[in-house]
Design a protein around this motif. Structure first.
Motif, short mmCIF file in Angstrom:
data_model
loop_
_atom_site.label_atom_id
_atom_site.label_comp_id
_atom_site.label_asym_id
_atom_site.label_seq_id
_atom_site.Cartn_x
_atom_site.Cartn_y
_atom_site.Cartn_z
N LEU A 651 0.84 -1.21 0.00
CA LEU A 651 0.00 0.00 0.00
C LEU A 651 0.87 1.25 0.00
O LEU A 651 0.58 2.22 -0.71
CB LEU A 651 -0.92 0.00 1.23
N LEU A 654 2.30 1.82 -3.32
CA LEU A 654 1.31 2.29 -4.28
C LEU A 654 0.87 3.71 -4.00
O LEU A 654 -0.07 4.21 -4.60
CB LEU A 654 0.08 1.37 -4.26
N GLY A 655 1.52 4.33 -3.03
CA GLY A 655 1.25 5.75 -2.81
C GLY A 655 0.29 6.09 -1.69
O GLY A 655 -0.14 7.21 -1.56
N TRP A 656 -0.07 5.10 -0.86
CA TRP A 656 -0.91 5.43 0.30
C TRP A 656 -0.08 6.15 1.35
O TRP A 656 0.97 5.65 1.74
CB TRP A 656 -1.51 4.17 0.92
N ARG A 660 -3.20 7.31 6.07
CA ARG A 660 -4.31 6.49 5.62
C ARG A 660 -4.20 5.09 6.23
O ARG A 660 -5.20 4.48 6.63
CB ARG A 660 -4.31 6.41 4.10
N ALA B 86 2.14 7.21 -6.08
CA ALA B 86 0.81 6.91 -6.61
C ALA B 86 0.68 7.30 -8.08
O ALA B 86 0.06 6.59 -8.86
CB ALA B 86 -0.25 7.63 -5.77
N VAL B 110 -7.01 0.85 -5.32
CA VAL B 110 -6.16 1.27 -4.19
C VAL B 110 -5.32 2.51 -4.51
O VAL B 110 -5.37 3.49 -3.77
CB VAL B 110 -5.26 0.10 -3.71
N PRO B 111 -4.55 2.54 -5.64
CA PRO B 111 -3.76 3.74 -5.88
C PRO B 111 -4.61 4.94 -6.28
O PRO B 111 -4.13 6.07 -6.27
CB PRO B 111 -2.82 3.34 -7.03
N GLN B 113 -7.30 5.88 -4.70
CA GLN B 113 -7.83 6.53 -3.50
C GLN B 113 -6.92 7.68 -3.13
O GLN B 113 -5.72 7.53 -3.05
CB GLN B 113 -7.92 5.52 -2.35
N ARG B 158 -3.33 -2.55 -11.90
CA ARG B 158 -3.22 -1.67 -10.76
C ARG B 158 -2.07 -0.68 -10.95
O ARG B 158 -2.18 0.50 -10.60
CB ARG B 158 -2.99 -2.49 -9.48
#
Lengths: 745, 288
Positions: A651, A654-656, A660, B86, B110-111, B113, B158
């Motif tokens: 996560l 993936l840029g979270w 968050r 992201a 997911v990315p 968001q 994704r």
């Protein structure tokens, strides 16, 4: 990798250790406090240098004993008796102390000498008091100050020690002062007897006992408190210890199960390289024992510390002074070992029984470990993550739920009690007042002079006054029988709806409640023995209040006679001519009679100290549940994020943002706790409803009432738990470095 | 490819793990440039630093020394690393790393968001991407209900969620059988062509590298060779000749040189098969 594994295990191990330690601490501290309660009460007034102690035969405790002060002369005439010293012994409430023991003796008596003066001088006249060392610690009072008891000031002339905590938290007055303060007119609690040397002690005892059937004689050296009372205190102690073992033990087991579950993969590896199931078990067993024993020892020290801390609470401290016996330590350690072993061995046995392939893939972070099920695509991610490890979620919910459930149960019982007390006799119409003695720590100690009854009856706005005497009977035949003394013609009698038979008309007759009839298998025409007197059952009543229905009603004068309370009652139920006058009359009574407290009947319970103590106990157990629950939550969430380290790394990659992740884990923790609150609340309601339905004498007394407030507290507790227990794991997860997290196996 | 701004510029990049005597130099003053729209393979044995390089490019890790620019941005001066991860790059992992509790479509979201506000738009975007990787009918399946190849397709979808300028793939077919592996590489090549996305693939499989346009070989934290693929057979032979296995085989069988020079296809296939088998043997198949 090895280093990381070690630190990872270190955090887990210390959490497990902490979980066990807190459980053991709870068992030890509560056990010691309960033991202290039981043993402290047993030794009060036991240390006198007089030979015999005489109390009322069926009184639970000297504090509840009432003897006529004319018995003294008859005692003096018994051959072999050298000294007769009357004493008053009662609990009072002062401005700062909810439980203050008051003793009254004749000046210069041997009994008075028991209270060794260490500062100032002994009591030498009226208006003087000496107080115990522990009392001076809690209320900041010194020689020369004044202490007010029920409005009357007494000058502190000295400070004493006896070496006994409860005695030292009270004060000693001269006999007449104590009688006045305790409303013991022409009555005493006990007599202490000095014997002539050389006479046969047992003969003298026999002679005294033949004097009056109402007397109980015991040697001060081996004074036995009433067995029923002892049993009640023991039962109370055991009840608390059981709750502690239950809450603490479940927390321990939970910690252990989690720590072994987490190692399923490791166990799979051991099995894959040829270790036998037993060998794996043996290793886990060793680790569980070590962890349990360490946690147990740590917990014992923590428990001692907690009990000592409780002993310093101002005012209440003396009642909470722990007595530590080897049995209590063994109890704590034993609980830790047994539950730790069960908690450790069961999951190890299961893990070792898995095929190595299954065990190895247990937490591989691959997709295959999330089995598709009906609920797997339902709800939020937080829910799905909990569903994914439903066994663990269930385990954690049970651990937290037990704490929450206990609290809900206590809340239900307390609310039920309040509701019942507010429905006591006399609350038929809204304009009713209930009057009891002001500042008594226990309702059964309330005492009001009949002169007050007459004066209140004479007030113009008062339509009627129904005096009532309340007594508690605890005999092997009648465990917990509440005796009411009420004039058969008084308006309060309307409260008792006859289900069969008729009202009491003669002193030899009794009405009993429907529960009592059922529990003791009594019907109309049967006889019932109370305080050595036989009564004929003439009526059976219902009121909807459990303890009223678990007791019986005698004529007022008759109950005063057998309870030894002439010209004295426990409660008054006052009817006013017009409901709108209730408040002014209440104020007028409170103003005119400083020794009593009038309450609007429907608010009566909230004003009693009984309910306050009950709520105090509930709060203490709530705190325990909070700590244990917090550990369970933290344990579960930490395990959950370890398992999902790679997912969290993904996560992040993936840029979270960390925030968050933090909020996601917190949501999960909160959801877990809310779930537990629901599980706990439902469990508590079911359990209490079931218990209340059981055909046992105590069962019918449990009439829980469910108020929204109780559940609101349960839910708030869950939210606090979720926030507190989830924060550290969530924070850790949000701080994970993506590269390391992704590499995590 | 006519665009002259490089998508990646790396200058004197050094990454050291640990300190003192136990310090390991994963990257050693490495410099390289990749042009926008290129499809590049990074090859090398385990521990050569190829994954470390990929992590640096994705801003998952900080360099000890040196600089990295991706899409014109100096990674050491990024204000919002999360935003960069992201939007600018997309990651494809060896083990797909899909969240097991989310459906295929939710995983792709997911990315998105925090990037796309409306849930409806996120859904549409995810559905579009699933169509793109040929899994339009699997959107509500959980990863546990998909095959290995399908999972990796979801992972690729994704990585494309926010239309990144650069996709970084770490052994994308490492856990797949050879047929799925070919399909995945074909998908990546197709995306490179149709979307113009620059792609860097880390692999130790020559068949994977063949699908790309340029191969960077790494050893001990340095790039030891950099060349474009013109003729796949030529490329295979070069790889074979450079490998330890190939060198020892050639040393013991001088006659093999002749086959290479004569380009005897049947024999060469045989040789390369032996090489592949050796490369796939357990001691070499360890994680990167």
């Amino acid at each position: 990798m090895i280093f990381r594994n070690l630190t990872r295990r270190a955090v887990r191990s210390s959490l497990t250790l902490l979980g066990i330690a807190i459980g053991v601490a709870a068992v030890v501290a509560l056990g010691a406090i309960a033991e202290g309660l039981a043993s402290n009460f047993a030794v009060v007034v036991g240390g006198s240098s007089n030979d015999l102690l005489i109390t009322q035969a069926e009184a639970l405790d000297p504090a509840l004993s009432n003897l006529d002060d004319t018995i003294g002369e008859r005692l003096q005439a018994v051959p072999g008796v050298e000294r007769v010293e009357p004493g008053v012994y009662t609990w009072v409430t002062t401005a700062d102390l909810p439980f203050f023991l008051l003793f009254g003796y004749e000046i210069g008596s041997t009994a008075m000498d028991h209270y060794r003066i260490v500062e100032g001088k002994p009591v030498s006249g009226p208006g003087q008091i000496v107080i115990g060392r522990r009392a001076t610690e809690s209320i900041d009072i010194a020689v020369g100050d004044n202490l007010r008891i029920y409005g009357t000031p007494y000058r502190v002339v000295g400070i004493y020690e006896t070496g006994q905590g409860i005695e030292e938290s009270g004060g000693v007055l001269m006999l007449e002062d104590a009688q006045a303060a305790a409303q013991f007119e022409r009555k005493v609690s006990l007599y202490e007897i000095g014997l002539r040397r050389g006479d046969n002690v047992d003969d003298t005892i026999a002679r005294i006992e033949s004097l009056d059937i109402d007397l109980k004689v015991s040697k001060t050296s081996e004074r036995e408190s009433n067995q029923q009372y002892e049993q009640m205190l023991q039962g109370f102690a055991w009840g608390i210890a059981a709750i502690a073992i239950f809450i603490g033990g479940f927390g321990m087991m939970n910690s252990m199960v989690m720590s072994v579950l987490e190692r399923t993969r490791e166990i799979g590896t051991l099995r894959a390289v040829g270790w036998s199931r037993w060998r794996v078990l043996w290793i886990i067993l060793g680790e569980s024992v070590t962890l349990s024993a360490l946690g147990g020892v740590f917990g014992i020290f923590l428990g001692i510390g907690l009990a000592k801390l409780a002993g310093t609470v101002p005012g209440m401290g003396v009642l909470l002074t722990g007595v530590f016996t080897p049995a209590i330590f063994l109890q704590g350690l034993g609980t830790a070992l047994v539950l730790g072993l069960v908690g450790g061995v069961y999951p190890a046995w299961r893990a070792a029984g898995l095929r190595p392939v299954e065990a190895l893939s247990y937490e591989g972070g691959t997709a295959s470990d999330f089995q598709a099920g009906k609920l797997s695509r339902f709800g939020s991610q937080s829910f799905r993550n909990l569903w994914r490890r439903r066994n663990r979620t269930l385990l954690a919910s049970a651990g937290i739920g037990i704490g929450v459930g206990t609290l809900v149960m206590l809340g239900g019982i307390t609310a039920g009690l309040i509701g019942q007390m507010n429905n006591l006799a006399g609350s038929g119409s809204p304009g009713n007042l209930t009057v009891m003695q002001r500042d008594v720590p226990d309702m059964s100690l309330s005492s009001i002079d009949e002169n007050v009854v007459r004066q209140i009856r004479a007030m113009p706005q008062v339509e009627s006054v129904s005096p009532m005497v309340l007594g508690v009977v605890l005999t092997p035949e009648l465990p917990l029988f509440i005796l009411h003394g009420l004039d058969p013609n008084s308006p309060a009698m309307d409260h008792y709806k006859l289900a069969a038979g008729r009202r009491v008309q003669r002193p030899s007759e009794i009405m009993i409640g429907s529960n009592a009839a059922e529990s003791y298998n009594l019907g109309l025409g049967d006889t019932l023995t109370l305080y050595n007197t036989r009564y004929k059952v003439v009526g059976i009543y219902e009121t909807g209040v459990a303890w009223e229905e678990g007791g019986g009603i005698l004529a007022l004068r008759e109950s005063q006679r057998i309870l030894n309370r002439p010209r004295n009652v426990s409660f008054l139920f006052v009817d006013v001519t017009d409901p709108s006058l209730a408040l002014p009359v209440q104020e007028a009574i409170n103003q005119r009679f400083p020794k009593v407290r009038a309450s609007i009947s429907s608010e009566f319970a909230q004003n009693t100290d009984d309910i306050a103590s009950m709520q105090g106990i509930a709060a203490a157990i709530g705190l325990l549940a909070l700590v244990v629950g917090g550990i369970v939550v933290a344990n579960t969430m930490i395990m959950s994020i370890y398992e999902r380290t790679r997912e969290i790394g993904t996560l992040r990659a993936l840029g979270w943002p960390g925030k968050r992740i933090l909020s996601q884990i917190m949501q999960e923790s909160l959801l877990l706790c809310l779930l537990s609150a629901i599980v706990g609340s439902v469990g508590a309601v079911l359990l209490l409803t079931g218990l209340a339905a059981l055909p046992i004498p105590g069962g019918a007394m449990l009439r829980p009432a469910w108020e929204p407030g109780t559940f609101a507290i349960a839910v708030s507790l869950a939210i606090v738990l979720g926030l507190a227990g989830g924060f550290y794991p969530a924070w850790r997860a949000s701080k994970l470095q993506p590269v390391e997290a992704l590499r995590y196996e | 490819m006519s665009n002259h701004q490089p998508i990646i510029r790396v200058e004197d990049l050094t990454k050291t793990y640990g300190s003192g005597e136990t310090a390991v130099r994963a990257l050693d003053e490495l410099s390289v440039e990749v042009q926008t729209g290129e499809f590049v393979a990074v090859m090398g044995p385990s521990g050569c630093g190829k994954s470390t390089l990929l992590n640096m490019l994705g801003a998952l890790d900080q360099p000890t020394e040196g600089k990295v620019w991706v899409a014109g941005e100096d990674l050491s001066k990024l204000k919002n690393v999360d935003q960069f991860r992201a939007k600018t790059v997309g990651f494809v992992f060896q083990l797909h790393n899909l969240l097991p509790t989310m459906t295929a479509q939710e995983n792709i979201e997911v990315p998105l968001q925090g990037q796309i506000g409306s849930r409806k738009e996120r859904r549409e975007r995810a559905a579009h991407l699933l169509e793109l990787v040929g899994l339009g009918d699997r959107s509500h399946h959980l990863p546990g209900q998909l095959s290995g190849g399908q999972r990796q397709r979801v992972a690729i979808a994704r990585s494309l969620a926010n239309s990144p300028a650069l996709v970084l793939a770490d052994e994308p077919s490492g856990a797949l059988d050879s047929q799925s592996s070919e399909e995945i590489m074909a998908l990546l090549a197709q995306l490179n062509e149709s979307q113009g996305t620059s792609i860097v693939v880390v692999t130790h499989d020559r068949r994977v590298a063949q699908a790309t346009q340029r191969v960077l070989r790494m050893q001990d934290g340095k790039i030891v060779s950099d060349h474009r693929i013109t003729d796949p057979i030529e490329e295979d032979l070069r790889m074979f000749a450079q490998s330890q296995f190939g060198q020892s085989l050639l040393a013991n069988n001088p006659s093999l040189e002749k086959f290479i020079q004569e380009r005897d296809i049947a024999t060469l296939r045989h040789l390369l098969q032996a090489y592949d088998d050796q490369a796939a043997s357990p001691e070499d198949a360890g994680s990167s």
